[in-house]
Design a protein around this motif. Structure first.
Motif, PDB file in Angstrom:
ATOM      1  N   GLU A 189     -25.097 -24.978  11.937  1.00  0.00           N
ATOM      2  CA  GLU A 189     -23.789 -24.846  11.337  1.00  0.00           C
ATOM      3  C   GLU A 189     -23.851 -24.312   9.863  1.00  0.00           C
ATOM      4  OE1 GLU A 189     -22.378 -28.988  11.038  1.00  0.00           O
ATOM      5  OE2 GLU A 189     -22.542 -29.287  13.357  1.00  0.00           O
ATOM      6  N   ILE A 190     -22.878 -23.208   9.551  1.00  0.00           N
ATOM      7  CA  ILE A 190     -22.892 -22.571   8.264  1.00  0.00           C
ATOM      8  C   ILE A 190     -21.918 -22.881   7.518  1.00  0.00           C
ATOM      9  CG2 ILE A 190     -23.266 -20.381   7.198  1.00  0.00           C
ATOM     10  CD1 ILE A 190     -24.705 -19.237   9.709  1.00  0.00           C
ATOM     11  N   TYR A 191     -22.078 -23.325   6.250  1.00  0.00           N
ATOM     12  CA  TYR A 191     -20.828 -23.619   5.392  1.00  0.00           C
ATOM     13  C   TYR A 191     -20.783 -22.803   4.243  1.00  0.00           C
ATOM     14  CZ  TYR A 191     -20.761 -27.646   8.179  1.00  0.00           C
ATOM     15  OH  TYR A 191     -20.416 -28.629   9.393  1.00  0.00           O
ATOM     16  N   SER A 192     -19.787 -22.609   3.557  1.00  0.00           N
ATOM     17  CA  SER A 192     -19.684 -21.414   2.169  1.00  0.00           C
ATOM     18  C   SER A 192     -20.543 -21.973   1.030  1.00  0.00           C
ATOM     19  CB  SER A 192     -18.218 -21.296   1.873  1.00  0.00           C
ATOM     20  OG  SER A 192     -17.628 -22.554   1.497  1.00  0.00           O
ATOM     21  N   GLN A 193     -20.716 -23.464   1.004  1.00  0.00           N
ATOM     22  CA  GLN A 193     -21.116 -23.901  -0.348  1.00  0.00           C
ATOM     23  C   GLN A 193     -21.927 -24.903  -0.074  1.00  0.00           C
ATOM     24  OE1 GLN A 193     -18.489 -24.964  -3.342  1.00  0.00           O
ATOM     25  NE2 GLN A 193     -16.953 -23.294  -2.680  1.00  0.00           N
ATOM     26  N   ALA A 194     -23.003 -25.302  -1.075  1.00  0.00           N
ATOM     27  CA  ALA A 194     -23.954 -26.338  -0.841  1.00  0.00           C
ATOM     28  C   ALA A 194     -23.236 -27.735  -0.758  1.00  0.00           C
ATOM     29  CB  ALA A 194     -24.892 -26.392  -2.139  1.00  0.00           C
ATOM     30  N   GLN A 195     -22.021 -27.910  -1.667  1.00  0.00           N
ATOM     31  CA  GLN A 195     -21.362 -28.929  -1.586  1.00  0.00           C
ATOM     32  C   GLN A 195     -20.765 -29.317  -0.200  1.00  0.00           C
ATOM     33  OE1 GLN A 195     -21.873 -30.413  -4.193  1.00  0.00           O
ATOM     34  NE2 GLN A 195     -20.995 -32.139  -3.497  1.00  0.00           N
ATOM     35  N   GLU A 196     -20.449 -28.418   0.492  1.00  0.00           N
ATOM     36  CA  GLU A 196     -19.768 -28.667   1.904  1.00  0.00           C
ATOM     37  C   GLU A 196     -20.846 -28.997   2.729  1.00  0.00           C
ATOM     38  OE1 GLU A 196     -17.244 -25.532   3.448  1.00  0.00           O
ATOM     39  OE2 GLU A 196     -16.911 -24.988   1.517  1.00  0.00           O
ATOM     40  N   VAL A 197     -22.117 -28.470   2.506  1.00  0.00           N
ATOM     41  CA  VAL A 197     -23.305 -28.684   3.330  1.00  0.00           C
ATOM     42  C   VAL A 197     -23.736 -30.255   3.164  1.00  0.00           C
ATOM     43  CG1 VAL A 197     -25.814 -28.387   3.551  1.00  0.00           C
ATOM     44  CG2 VAL A 197     -24.276 -26.500   3.403  1.00  0.00           C
ATOM     45  N   ALA A 198     -23.766 -30.622   1.780  1.00  0.00           N
ATOM     46  CA  ALA A 198     -23.899 -32.034   1.579  1.00  0.00           C
ATOM     47  C   ALA A 198     -22.970 -33.076   2.198  1.00  0.00           C
ATOM     48  CB  ALA A 198     -24.047 -32.136   0.023  1.00  0.00           C
ATOM     49  N   LYS A 199     -21.468 -32.473   2.195  1.00  0.00           N
ATOM     50  CA  LYS A 199     -20.757 -33.541   2.920  1.00  0.00           C
ATOM     51  C   LYS A 199     -20.967 -33.705   4.608  1.00  0.00           C
ATOM     52  CE  LYS A 199     -16.815 -33.315  -0.325  1.00  0.00           C
ATOM     53  NZ  LYS A 199     -17.351 -34.480  -1.148  1.00  0.00           N
ATOM     54  N   ARG A 200     -21.399 -32.624   4.933  1.00  0.00           N
ATOM     55  CA  ARG A 200     -21.709 -32.643   6.471  1.00  0.00           C
ATOM     56  C   ARG A 200     -22.886 -33.527   6.758  1.00  0.00           C
ATOM     57  NH1 ARG A 200     -20.663 -33.346  11.239  1.00  0.00           N
ATOM     58  NH2 ARG A 200     -21.524 -32.173  12.820  1.00  0.00           N
ATOM     59  N   VAL A 201     -24.007 -33.454   6.042  1.00  0.00           N
ATOM     60  CA  VAL A 201     -25.222 -34.164   5.968  1.00  0.00           C
ATOM     61  C   VAL A 201     -24.912 -35.784   5.840  1.00  0.00           C
ATOM     62  CG1 VAL A 201     -27.424 -34.762   4.788  1.00  0.00           C
ATOM     63  CG2 VAL A 201     -26.741 -32.773   4.850  1.00  0.00           C
ATOM     64  N   LEU A 202     -23.865 -36.056   4.950  1.00  0.00           N
ATOM     65  CA  LEU A 202     -23.666 -37.656   4.512  1.00  0.00           C
ATOM     66  C   LEU A 202     -22.609 -37.893   5.870  1.00  0.00           C
ATOM     67  CD1 LEU A 202     -24.283 -39.589   2.667  1.00  0.00           C
ATOM     68  CD2 LEU A 202     -25.100 -37.088   2.137  1.00  0.00           C
ATOM     69  N   ASP A 203     -21.796 -36.962   6.475  1.00  0.00           N
ATOM     70  CA  ASP A 203     -21.005 -37.552   7.791  1.00  0.00           C
ATOM     71  C   ASP A 203     -21.916 -37.904   8.680  1.00  0.00           C
ATOM     72  OD1 ASP A 203     -18.525 -36.496   6.931  1.00  0.00           O
ATOM     73  OD2 ASP A 203     -18.525 -34.574   8.054  1.00  0.00           O
ATOM     74  N   LEU A 204     -23.067 -36.994   9.056  1.00  0.00           N
ATOM     75  CA  LEU A 204     -24.183 -37.306   9.961  1.00  0.00           C
ATOM     76  C   LEU A 204     -24.610 -38.534   9.752  1.00  0.00           C
ATOM     77  CD1 LEU A 204     -25.254 -33.684  10.351  1.00  0.00           C
ATOM     78  CD2 LEU A 204     -23.907 -34.916  12.233  1.00  0.00           C
ATOM     79  N   LEU A 205     -25.082 -38.717   8.453  1.00  0.00           N
ATOM     80  CA  LEU A 205     -25.941 -39.954   8.226  1.00  0.00           C
ATOM     81  C   LEU A 205     -25.034 -41.238   8.293  1.00  0.00           C
ATOM     82  CD1 LEU A 205     -28.416 -41.436   6.855  1.00  0.00           C
ATOM     83  CD2 LEU A 205     -27.586 -40.940   4.848  1.00  0.00           C
ATOM     84  N   GLY A 206     -23.742 -40.984   7.713  1.00  0.00           N
ATOM     85  CA  GLY A 206     -22.574 -41.907   7.955  1.00  0.00           C
ATOM     86  C   GLY A 206     -22.546 -42.533   9.520  1.00  0.00           C
ATOM     87  N   SER A 207     -22.656 -41.474  10.308  1.00  0.00           N
ATOM     88  CA  SER A 207     -22.479 -42.013  11.852  1.00  0.00           C
ATOM     89  C   SER A 207     -23.805 -42.658  12.387  1.00  0.00           C
ATOM     90  CB  SER A 207     -22.328 -40.633  12.864  1.00  0.00           C
ATOM     91  OG  SER A 207     -21.187 -39.932  12.295  1.00  0.00           O
ATOM     92  N   GLN A 208     -24.962 -42.158  11.846  1.00  0.00           N
ATOM     93  CA  GLN A 208     -26.091 -42.725  12.137  1.00  0.00           C
ATOM     94  C   GLN A 208     -26.045 -44.273  11.882  1.00  0.00           C
ATOM     95  OE1 GLN A 208     -29.105 -41.663  13.832  1.00  0.00           O
ATOM     96  NE2 GLN A 208     -29.940 -43.792  13.561  1.00  0.00           N
ATOM     97  N   ILE A 209     -25.743 -44.592  10.447  1.00  0.00           N
ATOM     98  CA  ILE A 209     -26.036 -45.882  10.186  1.00  0.00           C
ATOM     99  C   ILE A 209     -24.753 -46.724  10.530  1.00  0.00           C
ATOM    100  CG2 ILE A 209     -25.707 -47.375   7.819  1.00  0.00           C
ATOM    101  CD1 ILE A 209     -27.986 -45.407   7.893  1.00  0.00           C
ATOM    102  N   LYS A 210     -23.697 -46.328  10.956  1.00  0.00           N
ATOM    103  CA  LYS A 210     -22.702 -46.924  11.634  1.00  0.00           C
ATOM    104  C   LYS A 210     -23.103 -47.480  13.090  1.00  0.00           C
ATOM    105  CE  LYS A 210     -17.587 -46.511  11.674  1.00  0.00           C
ATOM    106  NZ  LYS A 210     -16.508 -45.714  11.895  1.00  0.00           N
ATOM    107  N   THR A 211     -23.867 -46.512  13.519  1.00  0.00           N
ATOM    108  CA  THR A 211     -24.183 -46.892  15.039  1.00  0.00           C
ATOM    109  C   THR A 211     -25.414 -47.788  14.876  1.00  0.00           C
ATOM    110  OG1 THR A 211     -23.939 -44.542  15.403  1.00  0.00           O
ATOM    111  CG2 THR A 211     -25.050 -45.821  17.288  1.00  0.00           C
TER     112      THR A 211
END
Ligand code: GLP
Length: 242
Positions: free
Chosen positions: A5-27
């Motif tokens: 997955e390619i994003y325009s900026q580091a900030q968006e990459v960071a948000k996506r990492v946190l989406d993935l981590l959030g799902s992991q922790i929720k499960t």
């Protein structure tokens, strides 16, 4: 098949990492997280801290295992990865000391015990990973065997130069030795999030993901892992074929 997955900026990459981590922790709130250091990880830890403080992410149940650490540095040394983690993540996110493990000095001199502890506690569920300009993962330099466990390494001068900023810009002050999770240790993680930012990573990222799987490029082994997601910005992803 590695997902990219390619994003325009580091900030968006960071948000996506946190989406993935959030799902992991929720499960699975008791997840074991493999964590990385380096400049790439700074916006990610900033986002993690923000979410913990805003109570959007609860990390009370997790245990963290860092990938690597230099040999011989006190934890107060600005170059040490323990200090990096404390400053960027553990203290601001209010993590307790008992939650976090490092291969050095905790497991010295029998570093393979780090693998035993990881395995005995259920294995790493979610591994955050950066990539060095020579394709290293953790501190596994080119040529490291695929079946390596946590071990001591001698760093190449190129890697010491790449990490000199945390040592007052003098690469000779970067320790020659480090202890890193091995390639087999990393490969056993169930999910691996590989993050790359900036143009200096574009050539090696393309080589690692599209070139042959070879120990000359340690990150190329990730092509064979069933749960890898690569997240990068436009600059690092410029040479990738989608
Ligand atoms: C060091 C770390 C690696 C990291 C690499 C890239 O060598 N041991 O885990 O991936 O640096 O760091 P940066 O994100 O600063 O480019």
């Amino acid at each position: 098949m590695v997902k990219i997955e390619i994003y325009s900026q580091a900030q968006e990459v960071a948000k996506r990492v946190l989406d993935l981590l959030g799902s992991q922790i929720k499960t699975y709130p008791y997840s074991q997280l493999g964590l990385a250091t380096g400049f790439t990880m700074i916006p990610i830890y900033e986002e993690m801290v923000r979410m913990v403080r805003q109570k959007q992410l609860n990390l009370r149940g997790v245990r963290t295992f860092n990938l690597d650490e230099y040999v011989g540095l006190d934890e107060s040394d600005p170059g040490s990865f323990r200090r990096f983690m404390r400053g960027h993540f553990f203290e601001p996110a209010d993590m307790s000391r008992e939650q976090s493990f490092f291969p050095w000095p905790d497991f010295s001199p029998d570093f393979a015990k780090y693998d035993d502890v990881i395995t005995a506690s259920g294995g790493i569920d979610w591994q955050l990973l950066g990539i060095g300009r020579n394709g290293h993962i953790g501190f596994n330099e080119p040529g490291t065997p695929w079946d390596s466990k946590t071990h001591e390494v001698t760093l190449t001068d190129d890697t010491r130069r790449a990490n000199q900023q945390a040592f007052g810009g003098d690469w000779r002050k970067v320790p020659e030795k480090a202890v890193t999770m091995g390639i087999a240790t990393i490969f056993q993680a169930r999910t691996i999030i590989l993050v790359a930012l900036g143009q200096s990573k574009s050539a090696i990222l393309a080589e690692a993901l599209h070139g042959p799987v070879t120990s000359r490029v340690p990150a190329s082994i990730l092509q064979e892992h069933p749960g890898v997601i690569v997240l990068c910005d436009y600059a690092a992803g410029a040479l990738l074929e989608l």
